[in-house]
Scaffold this motif. Structure first.
Motif, PDB file in Angstrom:
ATOM      1  N   ASN A 446      -7.230  12.563  -3.789  1.00 11.58           N
ATOM      2  CA  ASN A 446      -6.227  12.956  -2.793  1.00 11.58           C
ATOM      3  C   ASN A 446      -5.773  11.750  -1.985  1.00 11.58           C
ATOM      4  O   ASN A 446      -5.475  11.852  -0.794  1.00 11.58           O
ATOM      5  N   GLY A 449      -1.713   7.671  -3.548  1.00  4.79           N
ATOM      6  CA  GLY A 449      -0.822   7.772  -4.703  1.00  4.79           C
ATOM      7  C   GLY A 449       0.012   6.521  -4.891  1.00  4.79           C
ATOM      8  O   GLY A 449      -0.135   5.511  -4.178  1.00  4.79           O
ATOM      9  N   SER A 496       0.897  10.197 -10.913  1.00  4.69           N
ATOM     10  CA  SER A 496       0.747  10.107  -9.459  1.00  4.69           C
ATOM     11  C   SER A 496       2.076  10.384  -8.769  1.00  4.69           C
ATOM     12  O   SER A 496       3.145  10.345  -9.396  1.00  4.69           O
ATOM     13  N   GLU A 497       1.961  10.655  -7.476  1.00  6.82           N
ATOM     14  CA  GLU A 497       3.124  10.812  -6.606  1.00  6.82           C
ATOM     15  C   GLU A 497       2.731  10.271  -5.239  1.00  6.82           C
ATOM     16  O   GLU A 497       1.649  10.567  -4.731  1.00  6.82           O
ATOM     17  N   GLU A 498       3.585   9.461  -4.702  1.00 12.18           N
ATOM     18  CA  GLU A 498       3.258   8.792  -3.438  1.00 12.18           C
ATOM     19  C   GLU A 498       2.919   9.824  -2.366  1.00 12.18           C
ATOM     20  O   GLU A 498       3.665  10.776  -2.135  1.00 12.18           O
ATOM     21  N   GLY A 499       1.758   9.599  -1.715  1.00 17.92           N
ATOM     22  CA  GLY A 499       1.325  10.463  -0.628  1.00 17.92           C
ATOM     23  C   GLY A 499       0.630  11.725  -1.092  1.00 17.92           C
ATOM     24  O   GLY A 499       0.163  12.514  -0.256  1.00 17.92           O
ATOM     25  N   LYS A 500       0.516  11.975  -2.419  1.00 18.27           N
ATOM     26  CA  LYS A 500      -0.080  13.224  -2.917  1.00 18.27           C
ATOM     27  C   LYS A 500      -1.225  12.972  -3.892  1.00 18.27           C
ATOM     28  O   LYS A 500      -1.608  13.850  -4.647  1.00 18.27           O
ATOM     29  N   GLY A 501      -1.767  11.794  -3.924  1.00 14.33           N
ATOM     30  CA  GLY A 501      -2.917  11.522  -4.763  1.00 14.33           C
ATOM     31  C   GLY A 501      -2.535  11.089  -6.173  1.00 14.33           C
ATOM     32  O   GLY A 501      -1.362  11.064  -6.558  1.00 14.33           O
ATOM     33  N   SER A 502      -3.580  10.739  -6.912  1.00 12.04           N
ATOM     34  CA  SER A 502      -3.387  10.246  -8.282  1.00 12.04           C
ATOM     35  C   SER A 502      -4.409  10.916  -9.195  1.00 12.04           C
ATOM     36  O   SER A 502      -5.478  11.368  -8.755  1.00 12.04           O
TER      37      SER A 502
END
Length: 516
Positions: A446, A449, A496-502
């Motif tokens: 979490n 990202g 991944s998505e920035e700010g939402k984890g990888s």
């Protein structure tokens, strides 16, 4: 005329003639049977009159009462027989009428004779009878002679009629046989001329066309079914000839194309051989270069350890002795030197670990990924506790591989997840699923990202998306993970998505390769 109509017409004519002749034969048969029956009746009647004559003679000669009674009784039965008879032809009818008249006359004379004898009171023989009685007897004899003559005439007429009818029946049978034979011959000729001959020509034509004579055509004949079949056959032959020509042209085109393709293939094989040779040479050079590079990295990192350790030790000693005794700028310079030496030491250690993935890899064996994860978590116990991270996992499978390297793989991915955490406490989940002949593992977090545009970049050695001031490290952890996965025959990637984890994924074969 259509062939079916012609054959049906001949069949109908044959049936009509057969029915007509059959009707005539049946009528003649009835007439013959009737004539034969009349002849038998005449024969019976002659026998009755013969018996009547015998009984009359016995009575007239001997005068016996019993003979008289039999004579009278026979006259009664004979009259019934004569009255019941029927003749067919005019002569027979006339003779039968005359016979009835003579028989009635005999009965009348017999009655008169018996009355005279009764009046005279005598039944003696004819020689001793009175003149009246003798006259009556003479009348009876005369009529009896006439009856015999009439019976002979009826018998002759009946026999002639039977013979004539039998002759006519024979002629009719002969005519029927001749007509039947003629109709059968006509039918056979029609079938031969209209069916067999054209079919034979069609068979011969099919044989010739099958042998390759596509220009052969059969005679088309009349406007009937066989003629239509011949015309259809010729139309098929025309289409076949056209199709054969087109096929020949297509074969020629394909032959030329095959020749060109063969020539291109030969040229391509030469080019492939040349390129293969070049590629093989390049691969050999690349292999030597990689080996030299790995050797250089190992030697460089190993040989740099000792002087770097000496520099670090003296710089740290300098920091301990003179920190605070010099001015602030000197303290800052000393701090930079210590930090640089430490980062250089970390970089050399990571480079040495990267080079050891292939050089120091252990033989593959069965590895329980649950135990490998437990080993990684034991190594990361202090980091996990200090960061407040929570690491969960599902039931992981058993694979074939290098236990130490798989443990390091999980350790690097978990370190990466904890390092790039967000404002919340780190949450890391390790799971697996089977897809065909491979296991797909995932390590999800979490954290902060990243933009998926940089997915390929993050797995390259010394590549970083953040500065060292934000996150420490050398940027070689994911490169080592990539090399470990590739050694085990798998692939590694991230989503991944920035700010939402990888989520980092890697695959391992269900049955590992035999590799050291």
């Amino acid at each position: 005329m259509k062939l079916r109509t012609l054959l049906l017409t001949e069949i109908v004519v044959f049936v009509i003639i057969a029915l007509a002749i059959g009707a005539v034969l049946l009528s003649t048969s009835f007439s013959v049977n009737s004539a034969v029956t009349d002849s038998r009746k005449v024969d019976t009647l002659q026998a009755d009159f013969y018996q009547l004559s015998i009984l009359r003679s016995n009575y007239l000669l001997y005068g016996e009462a019993r003979a008289r009674d039999l004579w009278v009784a026979k006259q009664v039965s004979t009259k019934k027989t004569v009255d019941s008879m029927k003749m067919t032809t005019t002569d027979e009818k006339q003779n039968l009428s005359l016979l009835r008249e003579l028989n009635n006359g005999i009965r009348s004379t017999t009655s008169r004779l018996l009355a005279l004898q009764a009046a005279q009171g005598t039944t003696t023989a004819i020689e001793t009878a009175s003149p009246d009685v003798k006259a009556a007897v003479a009348d009876v004899l005369q009529r009896n002679a006439q009856i015999n003559t009439v019976l002979d005439a009826i018998t002759a007429t009946t026999a002639a009629r039977v013979k004539a009818l039998q002759s006519r029946s024979t002629w009719l049978v002969g005519i029927f046989v001749v007509l039947a034979a003629g109709l059968v011959l006509a039918f056979g000729f029609t079938v031969l001329r209209s069916v067999f001959n054209p079919v034979s020509e069609l068979q011969a034509g099919a044989t010739r066309i099958g042998a390759g004579d596509l220009e052969f055509r059969v005679p088309e004949g009349g406007h009937n079914e066989v003629g239509d079949l011949a015309r259809t056959f010729n139309k098929m032959a025309d289409d076949l000839e056209v199709s054969y020509g087109e096929l020949q042209r297509e074969i020629e085109v394909r032959r030329q194309a095959e020749e060109e393709l063969r020539a291109h293939r030969d040229r391509l094989e030469v080019l492939v051989f040349e390129r293969t040779q070049d590629l093989q040479s390049t691969m050999e050079e690349l292999g030597r270069s990689n080996a030299e590079l790995e050797q250089f990295a190992y030697v460089a990192s190993h040989d740099l350890q000792e002087p770097l350790r000496m520099i670090g030790s003296y710089v740290q000693l300098l920091e301990k002795r003179y920190k605070g005794r010099l001015d602030d700028e000197a303290d800052e310079f000393i701090e930079y030197a210590v930090d640089g030496a430490r980062r250089m030491q970390d970089l050399i250690n990571d480079l040495l670990a990267f080079s050891r993935v292939e050089r120091r890899g252990r033989p593959f064996a069965d590895v329980d990924m649950n135990e490998a994860l437990a080993g990684a978590m034991m190594n990361l116990q202090i980091l996990v506790e200090s960061s407040g991270a929570v690491v969960t996992h599902g039931d992981l499978p058993e694979v074939t591989g290098d236990r130490v390297q798989l443990e390091q793989l999980l350790q690097n991915l978990i370190i990466n997840a904890i390092k790039f955490r967000g404002p919340d406490d780190p949450r890391v989940s390790v799971t697996s699923r089977r897809e065909g002949d491979k296991w797909v593992f995932s390590v999800a977090d979490n954290g902060i990202g990243f933009n998926e545009v940089y997915c390929d970049r993050i797995f390259q050695i010394f590549q970083r998306l953040q500065s060292r001031e934000e996150f420490e490290g050398t940027g070689i952890g994911l490169a080592i993970a990539t090399r470990i996965v590739e050694r085990h025959g798998g692939k590694i990637w991230a989503e991944s998505e920035e700010g939402k984890g990888s989520t980092f994924f890697f695959t391992l074969p269900v049955q590992g390769r035999t590799r050291t």
